[in-house]
Design an enzyme around this catalytic site. Structure first.
Site, PDB file in Angstrom:
ATOM      1  N   LYS A 114       4.843  -6.457  -0.471  1.00 31.01           N
ATOM      2  CA  LYS A 114       5.764  -6.219   0.646  1.00 31.01           C
ATOM      3  C   LYS A 114       6.671  -7.419   0.872  1.00 31.01           C
ATOM      4  O   LYS A 114       7.859  -7.264   1.133  1.00 31.01           O
ATOM      5  CB  LYS A 114       4.996  -5.856   1.917  1.00 31.01           C
ATOM      6  N   LYS A 193       6.719   1.673  -6.080  1.00 32.82           N
ATOM      7  CA  LYS A 193       5.864   2.520  -5.265  1.00 32.82           C
ATOM      8  C   LYS A 193       6.652   3.142  -4.109  1.00 32.82           C
ATOM      9  O   LYS A 193       7.362   2.429  -3.398  1.00 32.82           O
ATOM     10  CB  LYS A 193       4.709   1.687  -4.677  1.00 32.82           C
ATOM     11  N   LYS A 196       7.124   4.022   2.931  1.00 35.95           N
ATOM     12  CA  LYS A 196       7.956   4.231   4.122  1.00 35.95           C
ATOM     13  C   LYS A 196       8.835   3.021   4.378  1.00 35.95           C
ATOM     14  O   LYS A 196       9.993   3.139   4.737  1.00 35.95           O
ATOM     15  CB  LYS A 196       7.065   4.474   5.339  1.00 35.95           C
TER      16      LYS A 196
HETATM   17  P1  ATP Z   1       4.240   1.358   4.495  1.00 38.49           P
HETATM   18  O1  ATP Z   1       5.455   1.108   3.648  1.00 38.49           O
HETATM   19  O2  ATP Z   1       4.501   1.192   5.965  1.00 38.49           O
HETATM   20  O3  ATP Z   1       3.022   0.602   4.019  1.00 38.49           O
HETATM   21  P2  ATP Z   1       3.338   3.672   3.072  1.00 38.49           P
HETATM   22  O4  ATP Z   1       4.347   4.661   2.646  1.00 38.49           O
HETATM   23  O5  ATP Z   1       2.781   2.734   2.063  1.00 38.49           O
HETATM   24  O6  ATP Z   1       3.926   2.908   4.339  1.00 38.49           O
HETATM   25  P3  ATP Z   1       0.791   3.936   4.376  1.00 38.49           P
HETATM   26  O7  ATP Z   1       0.747   4.379   5.788  1.00 38.49           O
HETATM   27  O8  ATP Z   1       0.643   2.471   4.080  1.00 38.49           O
HETATM   28  O9  ATP Z   1       2.147   4.494   3.734  1.00 38.49           O
HETATM   29  O10 ATP Z   1      -0.297   4.718   3.552  1.00 38.49           O
HETATM   30  C1  ATP Z   1      -0.813   5.976   3.987  1.00 38.49           C
HETATM   31  C2  ATP Z   1      -1.557   6.633   2.845  1.00 38.49           C
HETATM   32  O11 ATP Z   1      -0.627   7.091   1.866  1.00 38.49           O
HETATM   33  C3  ATP Z   1      -2.519   5.684   2.125  1.00 38.49           C
HETATM   34  O12 ATP Z   1      -3.688   6.379   1.821  1.00 38.49           O
HETATM   35  C4  ATP Z   1      -1.774   5.304   0.873  1.00 38.49           C
HETATM   36  O13 ATP Z   1      -2.621   4.968  -0.178  1.00 38.49           O
HETATM   37  C5  ATP Z   1      -0.994   6.583   0.587  1.00 38.49           C
HETATM   38  N1  ATP Z   1       0.222   6.290  -0.158  1.00 38.49           N
HETATM   39  C6  ATP Z   1       1.271   5.561   0.286  1.00 38.49           C
HETATM   40  N2  ATP Z   1       2.219   5.473  -0.648  1.00 38.49           N
HETATM   41  C7  ATP Z   1       1.761   6.155  -1.736  1.00 38.49           C
HETATM   42  C8  ATP Z   1       2.279   6.409  -3.044  1.00 38.49           C
HETATM   43  N3  ATP Z   1       3.474   5.974  -3.385  1.00 38.49           N
HETATM   44  N4  ATP Z   1       1.526   7.118  -3.905  1.00 38.49           N
HETATM   45  C9  ATP Z   1       0.295   7.575  -3.547  1.00 38.49           C
HETATM   46  N5  ATP Z   1      -0.256   7.367  -2.331  1.00 38.49           N
HETATM   47  C10 ATP Z   1       0.465   6.675  -1.430  1.00 38.49           C
HETATM   48 MG    MG Z   2       1.457   1.183   2.700  1.00 39.89          MG
END
Ligand code: ATP
Ligand code: MG
Length: 314
Positions: A114, A193, A196
């Site tokens: 990040k 990856k 959000k």
């Molecule tokens: P942020 O950028 O705020 O970290 P994020 O998109 O990574 O948001 P999280 O809330 O951190 O989402 O993760 C929520 C769930 O979604 C977790 O179980 C995480 O492993 C899964 N997840 C997030 N991004 C991915 C991805 N690209 N592929 C598969 N699983 C994902």
């Molecule tokens: Mg995340």
């Protein structure tokens, strides 16, 4: 009657949920949650590591709960709650912060990724794995459905449990992750990856136009046989055999393949989007109030024990 084991997962309310969240975590949750006593957490305090606009924070909380229900979670069969309603999470995180070392946290991939992506290296982001450990361990959770990117954080939760148990006596269960191998880490439109907080998502509940725009912006690399990033997302929606034919027939025609992907996403999301429109903010408030009461009952009992063990309860 035997008591069901506990399952918990959480998603940060840090922006619109995307198809990586859906296939990595929400769908696996939906597929298995009825076999457990299940908790689904809106990780709003985690979201503060990246969001500073209070209006947006609020909006994302409402949206997360609507997304969960629209994606198939029945609020009468799972405890849907938000992290900030159960103060024991931040309290226990502090105790874990005092048990683990800075070098141990410095090994965290998510933090490094990040910061490399330009997110602020705030202390909350750095100690995030210990808040996540608290989220899980407070509930004697045995299984945590998460995406591949969270594998290390579940290891961190086990480590926090072991450290506490070794220091103060057996208290916490060491949880196991449930990761769907075939899903892996879903790439975003830039090939990194999908996250959000990276602005590279295909939104789960976007309009068809928004989904179309995101899909069209997926970076394609013409060096291989097929556009890898498009394919990696497409295989979530169709079998490899079906894709084999489609990609062979449209070799080099990236626009056709992207159009096909938009249609396939739409077929899955369309019905869920309709359901989502019927859920009001008042429905969300009620779901979260019920969930907070249930989660609080479990977490406060556990925390009483923790306070005794560490010696602050006199
Ligand atoms: P942020 O950028 O705020 O970290 P994020 O998109 O990574 O948001 P999280 O809330 O951190 O989402 O993760 C929520 C769930 O979604 C977790 O179980 C995480 O492993 C899964 N997840 C997030 N991004 C991915 C991805 N690209 N592929 C598969 N699983 C994902
Ligand atoms: Mg995340």
């Amino acid at each position: 009657m035997t008591e069901k084991k506990r399952l918990l997962t959480g998603l940060q309310s840090s922006g619109a949920l995307h198809i990586g969240n859906y296939f990595g975590s929400i769908k696996p949750f939906v597929d298995m949650y009825e076999g457990y006593e299940s908790f689904l957490m809106v990780a709003d305090y985690h979201a503060l590591t990246s969001l500073k606009d209070p209006k947006l924070v609020q909006e994302c909380i409402y949206n997360s709960v609507k997304d969960f229900v629209a994606a198939g979670v029945d609020p009468s069969k799972a405890v849907i709650f938000k992290q900030s309603d159960v103060q024991e999470h931040t309290e226990l995180a502090w105790i874990f912060d005092c048990l683990v070392t800075v070098p141990f946290l410095e090994l965290g991939h998510a933090y490094k990724d990040k910061v490399a992506k330009g997110l602020e290296a705030n202390a909350g982001l750095f100690t995030y794995p210990m808040l996540m450990a608290a989220d899980i361990l407070l509930y004697d959770t045995v299984i945590v459905p998460v995406g591949e990117d969270q594998r290390q954080h579940i290891e961190y939760a086990r480590e926090a449990a072991a450290k506490f148990n070794n220091t103060y006596g057996q208290t916490f269960i060491e949880p196991k992750e449930h990761i769907v191998k075939a899903v892996g880490t879903i790439p975003g439109t830039d090939g990194k990856k999908m996250s959000k907080s990276y602005g590279n998502t295909i939104p789960l509940f976007g309009t068809k136009e928004e989904i179309q725009k995101a899909v069209m912006s997926i970076v394609t690399d013409s060096s291989g046989q097929k556009p890898e990033n498009v394919y990696a997302i497409h295989k979530l929606f169709r079998t490899e055999a079906e894709l084999e034919t489609l990609y062979a027939e449209n070799a080099g025609k990236y626009k056709n393949l992207k159009d096909a992907l938009v249609e396939d996403i739409e077929n899955v999301i369309g019905p869920m989007r309709e359901k989502r429109n019927s859920i009001s903010n008042d429905d969300v408030k009620k779901i979260l109030a019920d969930g907070a009461a249930k989660a609080k009952a479990v977490a406060s009992a556990k925390m009483e024990d923790v306070r005794q063990k560490v010696g602050v309860a006199i």
